[in-house]
Write an enzyme that holds these catalytic residues in place. Structure first.
Site, PDB file in Angstrom:
ATOM      1  N   ARG A   1       0.830  -1.223   0.000  1.00  0.00           N
ATOM      2  CA  ARG A   1       0.000   0.000   0.000  1.00  0.00           C
ATOM      3  C   ARG A   1       0.857   1.263   0.000  1.00  0.00           C
ATOM      4  NH1 ARG A   1      -2.671  -1.191   5.572  1.00  0.00           N
ATOM      5  NH2 ARG A   1      -0.449  -1.668   5.852  1.00  0.00           N
TER       6      ARG A   1
ATOM      7  N   GLU B   1       6.562   5.712  12.477  1.00  0.00           N
ATOM      8  CA  GLU B   1       6.445   6.554  13.670  1.00  0.00           C
ATOM      9  C   GLU B   1       7.501   7.648  13.549  1.00  0.00           C
ATOM     10  OE1 GLU B   1       6.827   4.513  17.366  1.00  0.00           O
ATOM     11  OE2 GLU B   1       5.170   3.116  16.969  1.00  0.00           O
TER      12      GLU B   1
ATOM     13  N   GLN C   1       5.357  22.789  19.609  1.00  0.00           N
ATOM     14  CA  GLN C   1       4.814  23.369  18.373  1.00  0.00           C
ATOM     15  C   GLN C   1       5.362  22.607  17.181  1.00  0.00           C
ATOM     16  OE1 GLN C   1       4.881  27.772  18.063  1.00  0.00           O
ATOM     17  NE2 GLN C   1       5.863  27.537  16.042  1.00  0.00           N
ATOM     18  N   ASP C   2       4.468  22.367  16.198  1.00  0.00           N
ATOM     19  CA  ASP C   2       4.878  21.761  14.920  1.00  0.00           C
ATOM     20  C   ASP C   2       4.835  22.835  13.852  1.00  0.00           C
ATOM     21  OD1 ASP C   2       3.401  18.385  15.134  1.00  0.00           O
ATOM     22  OD2 ASP C   2       5.252  19.250  15.938  1.00  0.00           O
ATOM     23  N   ASN C   3       5.854  22.850  13.003  1.00  0.00           N
ATOM     24  CA  ASN C   3       5.910  23.811  11.893  1.00  0.00           C
ATOM     25  C   ASN C   3       5.945  23.058  10.575  1.00  0.00           C
ATOM     26  OD1 ASN C   3       6.072  25.908  13.753  1.00  0.00           O
ATOM     27  ND2 ASN C   3       8.306  25.857  13.803  1.00  0.00           N
TER      28      ASN C   3
ATOM     29  N   ARG D   1      16.373  29.240   3.503  1.00  0.00           N
ATOM     30  CA  ARG D   1      15.730  29.803   4.698  1.00  0.00           C
ATOM     31  C   ARG D   1      16.724  29.704   5.851  1.00  0.00           C
ATOM     32  NH1 ARG D   1       9.652  29.646   4.541  1.00  0.00           N
ATOM     33  NH2 ARG D   1       9.026  28.840   2.490  1.00  0.00           N
TER      34      ARG D   1
ATOM     35  N   LYS E   1      15.101  22.031  17.686  1.00  0.00           N
ATOM     36  CA  LYS E   1      14.296  21.732  16.491  1.00  0.00           C
ATOM     37  C   LYS E   1      14.577  20.318  16.012  1.00  0.00           C
ATOM     38  CE  LYS E   1      14.645  26.547  15.071  1.00  0.00           C
ATOM     39  NZ  LYS E   1      15.412  27.507  14.296  1.00  0.00           N
TER      40      LYS E   1
ATOM     41  N   HIS F   1      20.040  27.560  12.559  1.00  0.00           N
ATOM     42  CA  HIS F   1      19.527  26.546  11.626  1.00  0.00           C
ATOM     43  C   HIS F   1      19.109  27.187  10.316  1.00  0.00           C
ATOM     44  CE1 HIS F   1      16.048  24.103  10.024  1.00  0.00           C
ATOM     45  NE2 HIS F   1      17.083  23.282   9.919  1.00  0.00           N
TER      46      HIS F   1
ATOM     47  N   TYR G   1       8.836  20.518  11.086  1.00  0.00           N
ATOM     48  CA  TYR G   1       9.737  20.423  12.228  1.00  0.00           C
ATOM     49  C   TYR G   1       9.034  20.746  13.544  1.00  0.00           C
ATOM     50  CZ  TYR G   1      10.578  25.310  10.814  1.00  0.00           C
ATOM     51  OH  TYR G   1      10.449  26.622  10.423  1.00  0.00           O
TER      52      TYR G   1
ATOM     53  N   LYS H   1      14.007  39.534   4.740  1.00  0.00           N
ATOM     54  CA  LYS H   1      14.541  39.469   6.119  1.00  0.00           C
ATOM     55  C   LYS H   1      15.882  38.740   6.127  1.00  0.00           C
ATOM     56  CE  LYS H   1      13.275  36.254   9.095  1.00  0.00           C
ATOM     57  NZ  LYS H   1      12.526  35.384  10.027  1.00  0.00           N
TER      58      LYS H   1
HETATM   59  C1  LIG Z   1       9.010  30.631  12.354  1.00  0.00           C
HETATM   60  C2  LIG Z   1       7.583  31.072  12.425  1.00  0.00           C
HETATM   61  C3  LIG Z   1       7.058  31.992  11.540  1.00  0.00           C
HETATM   62  N1  LIG Z   1       5.751  32.365  11.630  1.00  0.00           N
HETATM   63  C4  LIG Z   1       5.225  33.326  10.646  1.00  0.00           C
HETATM   64  C5  LIG Z   1       5.973  34.649  10.613  1.00  0.00           C
HETATM   65  C6  LIG Z   1       5.906  35.064   9.164  1.00  0.00           C
HETATM   66  O1  LIG Z   1       4.710  35.801   8.940  1.00  0.00           O
HETATM   67  C7  LIG Z   1       5.815  33.742   8.399  1.00  0.00           C
HETATM   68  C8  LIG Z   1       7.130  33.341   7.774  1.00  0.00           C
HETATM   69  O2  LIG Z   1       8.122  33.380   8.778  1.00  0.00           O
HETATM   70  P1  LIG Z   1       9.659  33.284   8.379  1.00  0.00           P
HETATM   71  O3  LIG Z   1       9.909  34.083   7.149  1.00  0.00           O
HETATM   72  O4  LIG Z   1      10.460  33.583   9.625  1.00  0.00           O
HETATM   73  O5  LIG Z   1       9.771  31.725   8.030  1.00  0.00           O
HETATM   74  P2  LIG Z   1      11.143  30.971   7.675  1.00  0.00           P
HETATM   75  O6  LIG Z   1      12.056  31.832   6.896  1.00  0.00           O
HETATM   76  O7  LIG Z   1      10.739  29.651   7.146  1.00  0.00           O
HETATM   77  O8  LIG Z   1      11.800  30.779   9.108  1.00  0.00           O
HETATM   78  C9  LIG Z   1      12.020  29.488   9.666  1.00  0.00           C
HETATM   79  O9  LIG Z   1      13.032  28.885   8.917  1.00  0.00           O
HETATM   80  C10 LIG Z   1      14.225  28.493   9.560  1.00  0.00           C
HETATM   81  C11 LIG Z   1      14.866  27.428   8.710  1.00  0.00           C
HETATM   82  C12 LIG Z   1      14.065  28.063  10.965  1.00  0.00           C
HETATM   83  O10 LIG Z   1      14.828  27.251  11.475  1.00  0.00           O
HETATM   84  C13 LIG Z   1      13.043  28.699  11.789  1.00  0.00           C
HETATM   85  O11 LIG Z   1      12.194  27.728  12.356  1.00  0.00           O
HETATM   86  C14 LIG Z   1      12.227  29.707  11.135  1.00  0.00           C
HETATM   87  O12 LIG Z   1      12.883  30.926  11.364  1.00  0.00           O
HETATM   88  O13 LIG Z   1       5.421  32.749   9.361  1.00  0.00           O
HETATM   89  C15 LIG Z   1       4.908  31.874  12.603  1.00  0.00           C
HETATM   90  O14 LIG Z   1       3.730  32.235  12.676  1.00  0.00           O
HETATM   91  N2  LIG Z   1       5.414  30.971  13.512  1.00  0.00           N
HETATM   92  C16 LIG Z   1       6.720  30.554  13.459  1.00  0.00           C
HETATM   93  O15 LIG Z   1       7.123  29.724  14.294  1.00  0.00           O
END
Ligand SMILES: Cc1cn([C@H]2C[C@H](O)[C@@H](COP(=O)(O)OP(=O)(O)O[C@H]3O[C@H](C)C(=O)[C@H](O)[C@H]3O)O2)c(=O)[nH]c1=O
Length: 187
Positions: free
Chosen positions: A23, A28, A46-48, A59, A72, A119, A132, A169
């Site tokens: 399938r 896990e 928190q999960d991202n 990033r 993380k 990271h 993550y 940024k």
């Molecule tokens: C990290 C994060 C972001 N946001 C919102 C804030 C912004 O409006 C939007 C994009 O955020 P950002 O541009 O900081 O996302 P990444 O560039 O993917 O940042 C991440 O990427 C690198 C690889 C990492 O290790 C971090 O976990 C994290 O900084 O998501 C949230 O609402 N919660 C969160 O935990």
């Protein structure tokens, strides 16, 4: 589940088991008891989930400063990335050194990036989805970072600054030599 140490203390490759059959597969992807049996005691809150549509999207390099510093656990469910952790703990014997590990939906590897490490990742193909778990909540006021292409860190990214797709940024993040890390190395 297998764990593989890297040359940076605390940065660990995790290889969960994946049970395939006609399938598809079952895995896990996180099991607290197994992590604790491997000496990895982490309380994820928190999960991202991020999607990067283009290859050579970068990033990072990011970290959250205390009191919202995060461990993380990073994995890829679609595509592949070069995932990087940089030791930014002042006084660490590996201060400023990094590890770079390919994580992919194929190799099913995860990377544990502890507090005290910046990271970041670069996508190696289109449409990469990165999932993550983190041990502290998002705190924009504690969000910080280092420029991904800092020659003092010397990460061998598969992309040049001219080709990489980065956020405004991230493009403006400081060089490693221009920051005071909020992390100290504790023996
Ligand atoms: C990290 C994060 C972001 N946001 C919102 C804030 C912004 O409006 C939007 C994009 O955020 P950002 O541009 O900081 O996302 P990444 O560039 O993917 O940042 C991440 O990427 C690198 C690889 C990492 O290790 C971090 O976990 C994290 O900084 O998501 C949230 O609402 N919660 C969160 O935990």
């Amino acid at each position: 589940m297998k764990t593989i140490k890297t040359e940076l203390e605390g940065v660990v490759i995790v290889e969960p088991q994946r049970f395939g059959d006609h399938r598809g597969f079952f895995s896990e992807t996180y099991n607290k008891a197994r992590f604790e049996a491997a000496g990895l005691t982490l309380d994820f809150v928190q999960d991202n989930h991020s999607l990067s549509q283009e290859v050579h999207t970068v990033r990072g390099l990011h970290y959250q400063s205390p009191p919202f510093a995060q461990d993380k656990l990073v994995r890829v469910i679609r595509g592949s990335i070069l995932d990087v952790a940089v030791d930014i703990r002042r006084g660490s014997p590996t201060y400023g050194r990094h590890v770079a590990v390919e994580l992919s939906a194929d190799n099913w590897r995860q990377l544990l990036v502890p507090v005290g490490f910046a990271h970041g990742f670069c996508t190696l193909e289109q449409d990469c989805e990165v999932i993550y778990k983190v041990t502290n909540y998002y705190a924009p006021e504690c969000d910080a970072g280092i420029h991904w292409c800092d020659p003092d860190i010397g990460i061998a990214w598969p992309v040049t600054t001219g080709q990489a797709i980065v956020s405004q940024k991230d493009a403006g993040l400081p060089l490693f030599g221009d920051i005071v890390s909020p992390f100290d190395y504790d023996e």
